[in-house]
Design a protein around this motif. Structure first.
Motif, PDB file in Angstrom:
ATOM      1  N   VAL A   1       0.864  -1.186   0.000  1.00 31.19           N
ATOM      2  CA  VAL A   1       0.000   0.000   0.000  1.00 31.19           C
ATOM      3  C   VAL A   1       0.897   1.232   0.000  1.00 31.19           C
ATOM      4  O   VAL A   1       1.829   1.334   0.811  1.00 31.19           O
ATOM      5  N   THR A   2       0.627   2.174  -0.906  1.00 28.80           N
ATOM      6  CA  THR A   2       1.436   3.382  -1.046  1.00 28.80           C
ATOM      7  C   THR A   2       0.570   4.618  -0.866  1.00 28.80           C
ATOM      8  O   THR A   2      -0.544   4.686  -1.406  1.00 28.80           O
ATOM      9  N   VAL A   3       1.072   5.569  -0.095  1.00 23.89           N
ATOM     10  CA  VAL A   3       0.387   6.847   0.103  1.00 23.89           C
ATOM     11  C   VAL A   3       0.820   7.779  -1.026  1.00 23.89           C
ATOM     12  O   VAL A   3       1.984   8.144  -1.132  1.00 23.89           O
ATOM     13  N   SER A   4      -0.136   8.174  -1.872  1.00 17.58           N
ATOM     14  CA  SER A   4       0.180   9.063  -2.992  1.00 17.58           C
ATOM     15  C   SER A   4      -0.310  10.489  -2.768  1.00 17.58           C
ATOM     16  O   SER A   4       0.175  11.422  -3.405  1.00 17.58           O
ATOM     17  N   ASP A   5      -1.275  10.678  -1.848  1.00 16.58           N
ATOM     18  CA  ASP A   5      -1.818  12.021  -1.593  1.00 16.58           C
ATOM     19  C   ASP A   5      -2.411  12.037  -0.198  1.00 16.58           C
ATOM     20  O   ASP A   5      -3.368  11.308   0.088  1.00 16.58           O
ATOM     21  N   CYS A   6      -1.886  12.875   0.679  1.00 17.28           N
ATOM     22  CA  CYS A   6      -2.355  12.924   2.067  1.00 17.28           C
ATOM     23  C   CYS A   6      -3.576  13.811   2.262  1.00 17.28           C
ATOM     24  O   CYS A   6      -4.218  13.753   3.321  1.00 17.28           O
ATOM     25  N   SER A   7      -3.923  14.631   1.276  1.00 15.76           N
ATOM     26  CA  SER A   7      -4.915  15.687   1.514  1.00 15.76           C
ATOM     27  C   SER A   7      -6.286  15.143   1.887  1.00 15.76           C
ATOM     28  O   SER A   7      -6.999  15.746   2.688  1.00 15.76           O
ATOM     29  N   GLY A   8      -6.690  13.995   1.342  1.00 19.56           N
ATOM     30  CA  GLY A   8      -8.025  13.479   1.637  1.00 19.56           C
ATOM     31  C   GLY A   8      -8.047  12.259   2.515  1.00 19.56           C
ATOM     32  O   GLY A   8      -9.079  11.591   2.632  1.00 19.56           O
ATOM     33  N   LEU A   9      -6.928  11.928   3.156  1.00 14.89           N
ATOM     34  CA  LEU A   9      -6.849  10.688   3.921  1.00 14.89           C
ATOM     35  C   LEU A   9      -7.264  10.898   5.372  1.00 14.89           C
ATOM     36  O   LEU A   9      -6.787  11.826   6.024  1.00 14.89           O
ATOM     37  N   PRO A  10      -8.121  10.024   5.908  1.00 17.34           N
ATOM     38  CA  PRO A  10      -8.358  10.043   7.355  1.00 17.34           C
ATOM     39  C   PRO A  10      -7.160   9.413   8.059  1.00 17.34           C
ATOM     40  O   PRO A  10      -6.548   8.476   7.536  1.00 17.34           O
ATOM     41  N   LEU A  11      -6.809   9.909   9.205  1.00 19.01           N
ATOM     42  CA  LEU A  11      -5.696   9.343   9.949  1.00 19.01           C
ATOM     43  C   LEU A  11      -6.158   8.370  11.017  1.00 19.01           C
ATOM     44  O   LEU A  11      -5.358   7.873  11.806  1.00 19.01           O
ATOM     45  N   ASN A  12      -7.455   8.090  11.027  1.00 19.11           N
ATOM     46  CA  ASN A  12      -8.002   7.067  11.915  1.00 19.11           C
ATOM     47  C   ASN A  12      -9.391   6.718  11.406  1.00 19.11           C
ATOM     48  O   ASN A  12     -10.213   7.591  11.183  1.00 19.11           O
ATOM     49  N   ALA A  13      -9.652   5.456  11.155  1.00 19.23           N
ATOM     50  CA  ALA A  13     -10.965   5.016  10.686  1.00 19.23           C
ATOM     51  C   ALA A  13     -11.096   3.533  10.959  1.00 19.23           C
ATOM     52  O   ALA A  13     -10.106   2.811  11.045  1.00 19.23           O
ATOM     53  N   ASP A  14     -12.334   3.081  11.122  1.00 17.86           N
ATOM     54  CA  ASP A  14     -12.586   1.669  11.369  1.00 17.86           C
ATOM     55  C   ASP A  14     -12.789   0.927  10.050  1.00 17.86           C
ATOM     56  O   ASP A  14     -13.260   1.490   9.064  1.00 17.86           O
ATOM     57  N   LEU A  15     -12.441  -0.364  10.079  1.00 18.19           N
ATOM     58  CA  LEU A  15     -12.776  -1.294   9.000  1.00 18.19           C
ATOM     59  C   LEU A  15     -12.299  -0.851   7.622  1.00 18.19           C
ATOM     60  O   LEU A  15     -13.099  -0.692   6.698  1.00 18.19           O
ATOM     61  N   PRO A  16     -11.005  -0.632   7.430  1.00 19.89           N
ATOM     62  CA  PRO A  16     -10.508  -0.371   6.076  1.00 19.89           C
ATOM     63  C   PRO A  16     -10.639  -1.636   5.235  1.00 19.89           C
ATOM     64  O   PRO A  16     -10.741  -2.750   5.760  1.00 19.89           O
ATOM     65  N   PHE A  17     -10.615  -1.486   3.929  1.00 19.66           N
ATOM     66  CA  PHE A  17     -10.844  -2.630   3.054  1.00 19.66           C
ATOM     67  C   PHE A  17      -9.896  -2.601   1.865  1.00 19.66           C
ATOM     68  O   PHE A  17      -9.219  -1.606   1.598  1.00 19.66           O
ATOM     69  N   LEU A  18      -9.853  -3.717   1.141  1.00 20.13           N
ATOM     70  CA  LEU A  18      -9.135  -3.829  -0.117  1.00 20.13           C
ATOM     71  C   LEU A  18     -10.131  -4.070  -1.235  1.00 20.13           C
ATOM     72  O   LEU A  18     -11.058  -4.869  -1.088  1.00 20.13           O
ATOM     73  N   ASP A  19      -9.936  -3.388  -2.360  1.00 26.91           N
ATOM     74  CA  ASP A  19     -10.717  -3.645  -3.565  1.00 26.91           C
ATOM     75  C   ASP A  19      -9.992  -4.697  -4.383  1.00 26.91           C
ATOM     76  O   ASP A  19      -8.787  -4.581  -4.641  1.00 26.91           O
TER      77      ASP A  19
END
Length: 228
Positions: free
Chosen positions: A157-175
């Motif tokens: 997993v690579t971070v390409s843009d921090c502007s819209g990312l939450p820094l804490n959230a439940d239940l992340p997923f993979l597409d």
């Protein structure tokens, strides 16, 4: 913590379930003949077999015995399952050693186990990682899991843009895109607290910023502020 997948019920697209079928294998000629034969009533089947036997005898070809009246009906054909119905992901933990303190890596690797419970082999490709600003791919990028087996894979997993990312959230997923002999599907596999913790450690490190300097006070003394 294991992954939970599929996220949505995936019994059949004909029943209105909400998952994305994006393709299917073409129908083979033998499939069409088998379907036509199963749809014929017993009398029509016997008539067809009799006519075929007469034609083959006339041509001098020996044919097998024609089924009798008490011949048991052929068992119903079991359809190939949808790939999302038989595939499950489990999170195993981060891959590799932790980064030294003070470093801010923009990518991380995570280990998963992928199970296929039945049907034909399923070929998979990771296409996304929950949030805009993240990209993800498996190593290798495309892989196949055979029924009744488990395959361990690593996802980067690579971070390409921090502007819209939450820094804490439940239940992340993979597409994920899944493909077997029946269909090609887009599907999302969701994971619990362990993957959430490890993923957001990467996000917080990659998106950490140096706090801006505060303007000087009117008295001329310097002031500063540390952001957590």
């Amino acid at each position: 913590m294991t992954g939970i997948g599929p996220v949505e019920p995936v019994d059949s697209p004909d029943s209105g379930e909400s998952y994305d079928v994006i393709g299917t294998d073409g129908t083979r000629l033998t499939d069409r003949w088998n379907a036509r034969w199963r749809s014929m009533p017993p009398r029509a089947r016997r008539a067809t077999l009799t006519a075929t036997a007469i034609a083959l005898l006339a041509a001098g070809v020996l044919v097998p015995r024609i089924p009798s009246e008490d011949h048991h009906p052929e068992p119903e054909h079991t359809p190939v399952p949808w790939p999302a119905n038989v595939t499950a992901w489990r999170y195993l933990g981060p891959a590799g050693l932790p980064e030294p303190p003070g470093t801010h890596p923009t990518s991380g690797r995570f280990r998963f186990a992928v199970d296929v419970h039945g049907g034909p082999p399923v070929t998979l490709q990771v296409t996304g990682a929950a949030f805009t600003g993240l990209t993800a791919h498996a190593l290798p990028e495309t892989f196949t899991v055979h029924p009744g087996t488990t395959r361990r894979v690593t996802v980067e997993v690579t971070v390409s843009d921090c502007s819209g990312l939450p820094l804490n959230a439940d239940l992340p997923f993979l597409d994920v895109t899944l493909r077997n002999a029946r269909a090609i599907q887009h599907h999302s596999f969701i994971f619990g607290r362990a993957y959430s913790h490890d993923l957001f450690q990467l996000l917080r490190g990659a998106c950490a910023t140096t706090p801006a300097s505060q303007p000087g006070r009117p008295s001329g003394s310097a002031g500063s502020q540390n952001a957590d």
